[in-house]
Design an enzyme around this catalytic site. Structure first.
Site, short mmCIF file in Angstrom:
data_model
loop_
_atom_site.label_atom_id
_atom_site.label_comp_id
_atom_site.label_asym_id
_atom_site.label_seq_id
_atom_site.Cartn_x
_atom_site.Cartn_y
_atom_site.Cartn_z
N LYS A 1 0.87 -1.18 0.00
CA LYS A 1 0.00 0.00 0.00
C LYS A 1 0.90 1.22 0.00
O LYS A 1 1.36 1.66 1.05
CB LYS A 1 -0.90 0.00 1.24
CG LYS A 1 -1.94 -1.10 1.23
CD LYS A 1 -2.89 -0.99 2.40
CE LYS A 1 -3.90 -2.12 2.40
NZ LYS A 1 -4.80 -2.10 1.24
N ASP B 1 -2.41 -7.82 -2.09
CA ASP B 1 -3.23 -6.93 -1.27
C ASP B 1 -4.70 -7.38 -1.24
O ASP B 1 -5.51 -6.84 -0.49
CB ASP B 1 -3.11 -5.49 -1.78
CG ASP B 1 -3.52 -4.46 -0.75
OD1 ASP B 1 -3.72 -4.84 0.43
OD2 ASP B 1 -3.63 -3.27 -1.12
N GLU C 1 -5.87 -9.99 0.10
CA GLU C 1 -5.56 -11.11 1.00
C GLU C 1 -6.73 -11.55 1.85
O GLU C 1 -6.79 -12.70 2.29
CB GLU C 1 -4.37 -10.72 1.90
CG GLU C 1 -4.72 -9.89 3.14
CD GLU C 1 -5.35 -8.54 2.85
OE1 GLU C 1 -5.13 -8.00 1.74
OE2 GLU C 1 -6.09 -8.02 3.71
N ARG D 1 -9.93 -12.04 1.19
CA ARG D 1 -10.75 -13.10 0.58
C ARG D 1 -10.04 -14.45 0.63
O ARG D 1 -10.69 -15.49 0.67
CB ARG D 1 -11.11 -12.70 -0.87
CG ARG D 1 -9.92 -12.57 -1.78
CD ARG D 1 -10.23 -11.78 -3.05
NE ARG D 1 -10.33 -10.34 -2.79
CZ ARG D 1 -10.63 -9.43 -3.72
NH1 ARG D 1 -10.88 -9.80 -4.97
NH2 ARG D 1 -10.68 -8.15 -3.40
#
Ligand code: BES
Ligand code: MN
Ligand code: ZN
Length: 505
Positions: A282, A353, A355, A357
């Site tokens: 991020k 990113d 992650e 799910r």
């Protein structure tokens, strides 16, 4: 302090209820006491409620003040009259109720509003004239609940000076006490969720989260912690894959309150204790600095189980929490890696990113395999796409069942944790096809990210399994205070789920 209050305080002390402040006391009595603050209510169009209980001279003065302030009883409007004539009290506060009947969440918001108004004042007695309100006991209990929710302060890293206020309600004491006790159970859940979400990722990681969950054993909750070895045995390649970049390994925690013999409701919560994004780091803005809150879904479901246990609710509810820290290291998940989930499906990781799910896929499999739940509700800070669509005002709800959407939307409206339905449709599932694996973990860039994430989860839900997905990204942590919470973690979803669980026919 009456005995009921004392026993509740003793209970909360033995549980180490929270690092939050318990600044207020409440009593429900049939007679008013001498208090320095009097709280009274007006409905819309100034239909008077309790003002006629005051001496004539005070009523005249108050009526003049209300006219001068153009006070008309709109919901949330307040009027403060200092040094009223003909009575001992220092101040009268009149609160506008607006149109009747009020939802419980609206009553709670009014209680919260009053608490914030009184917050800077020294310790003192407050007399709340709920009489002759319709369902006054219900009003009193919810008003008290709201004022407690708003008086929460997170004290782990900073001390707050909040002088206690002692509220007295003229109300049917038995009914109000019973209801208030139930709401205090919900409150202790909300405070747990807020405490955990406010705690930094340095202090709250998968194993320390698990230890926090273990404390619910004292309430009769059965808590099970699966460590990395146990996860490997169950082939939970997704949780292990997301967690392997961190020095602090992943866990799966299960907290079961079996208050009835019905098939359980499984609450599955995303527990990313910190989301750096992984190699898809991020990199923009300050978003990464808020990612200690990426375990809010897990905190919410754990806290809901606590709320049910503390009120000995006749519900069978199990919280399932996959926990991992999404980090970067020499052994972290790489973009392009393929993971094998516990369900046997393979997933090409297009973006590290996405992650949440992944860990939820293994947890959803576990919920169905071990518990045959009558319903699964997953709660997750899942997508930025949801934040862009609905902001902080609503959480997103996804389900194939119109009935469940209606029930949860109603519950959310009642408590003021509102939900808005977003589409769950196979068209969004098309985006998740991978040339080398059963699925990939991201949809098309710039497409409907909240819906493709929901479709990813749906790939792990058996046919005919009733299921609701709540995307609470943007709801869990707030830069601004609300009527019932200071800035910071909100505990979003605990009141909603508690209401839905206990108000079921
Ligand atoms: N934890 C984030 C979602 C999030 C965003 C929560 C803002 C709270 C506030 C999630 O893991 C994430 O990074 N989602 C990505 C997915 C994308 C890479 C497909 C997103 O939504 O940008
Ligand atoms: Mn992420
Ligand atoms: Zn995340």
């Amino acid at each position: 302090m009456n005995n009921y209050k004392k026993s509740l305080l003793a209970l909360s002390l033995t549980l180490g209820l929270s690092s939050s402040l318990m600044a207020e006391t409440f009593s429900f009595d049939t007679q008013p006491i001498d208090a320095s603050t009097l709280v009274m209510f007006q409905t819309a169009n100034n239909a008077a409620y309790s003002l006629d209980q005051l001496p004539q001279a005070t009523q005249v003065q108050l009526a003049k003040a209300m006219a001068a302030a153009k006070f008309n009883g709109d919901q949330g409007q307040t009027l403060e009259l200092l040094a009223p004539v003909a009575i001992e009290a220092d101040r009268i506060i009149v609160l506008g109720l607006g149109e009747q009947p009020l939802r419980v969440g609206e009553i709670q918001a009014l209680g919260g509003q009053l608490a914030s108004k009184l917050a800077p004042l020294p310790e003192h007695q407050v007399q709340v004239f709920v009489d002759p309100m319709p369902s006054e006991a219900q009003f009193a209990a919810n008003f008290a609940h709201g004022s407690e929710l708003a008086s929460y302060r997170f004290e782990r890293y900073k001390q707050f000076e909040l002088a206690p206020k002692h509220y007295h309600f003229v109300s049917d004491d038995t009914e109000a006490n019973v209801l208030h006790k139930q709401l205090q159970a919900v409150e202790s859940g909300v405070f747990l969720a807020r405490d955990m979400t406010n705690t930094t990722a340095g202090d709250l990681y998968p194993d320390s989260f698990a230890r926090e969950a273990k404390k619910l054993s004292d309430l009769g909750v059965k808590v099970t912690v699966l460590d990395e070895k146990a996860l490997a045995k169950l082939n939970m390649g997704a949780i292990l894959g997301v967690g392997k970049g961190s020095d602090r390994g992943p866990r799966l925690v299960v907290a079961h309150w079996q208050g009835s013999q019905d098939a359980p409701v499984a609450l599955v919560g995303k527990g990313i204790t910190f989301d750096s994004g992984g190699y898809n780091i991020k990199a923009t803005g300050t978003s990464i600095a808020h990612m200690k809150s990426d375990m809010a879904g897990a905190a919410t479901v754990l806290a809901t189980v606590k709320a049910m246990a503390m009120q000995q609710a006749a519900v069978n509810v199990v919280a399932i929490m996959p926990l991992a820290e999404n980090m970067i290291s020499g052994d972290a998940l790489r973009p392009g890696d393929v993971l094998t989930t516990a369900a046997g499906k393979t997933v090409e990781v297009m973006n590290t990113d996405a992650e949440g799910r992944l860990i939820l896929a293994d947890a959803l499999w576990y919920a169905q395999e071990k518990y045959q739940p009558r319903l699964i509700v997953d709660v997750a800070t899942l997508t930025g796409s949801k934040v862009r669509a609905l902001g902080r005002e609503f959480a997103g709800i996804f389900s194939d069942s119109d009935t469940l959407v209606t029930e949860f939307t109603y519950a959310g409206q009642q408590v003021g944790e509102r939900l808005w339905r977003l589409p769950l449709d196979k068209a969004y599932g098309e985006e998740l096809k991978s040339p080398i694996a059963d699925l990939k973990n991201t949809g098309t860039q710039g497409s409907a990210g909240a819906s493709s994430a929901a479709m990813f989860l749906k790939a792990f839900i058996n046919d005919d399994q009733p299921w609701v997905h709540l995307d609470i990204a943007g709801n869990a942590l707030s830069a601004k205070p609300s009527a019932v919470a200071p800035a910071g973690a909100t505990g979003y979803g605990v009141r909603l789920l508690s209401y839905w669980l206990t108000q079921q026919p």
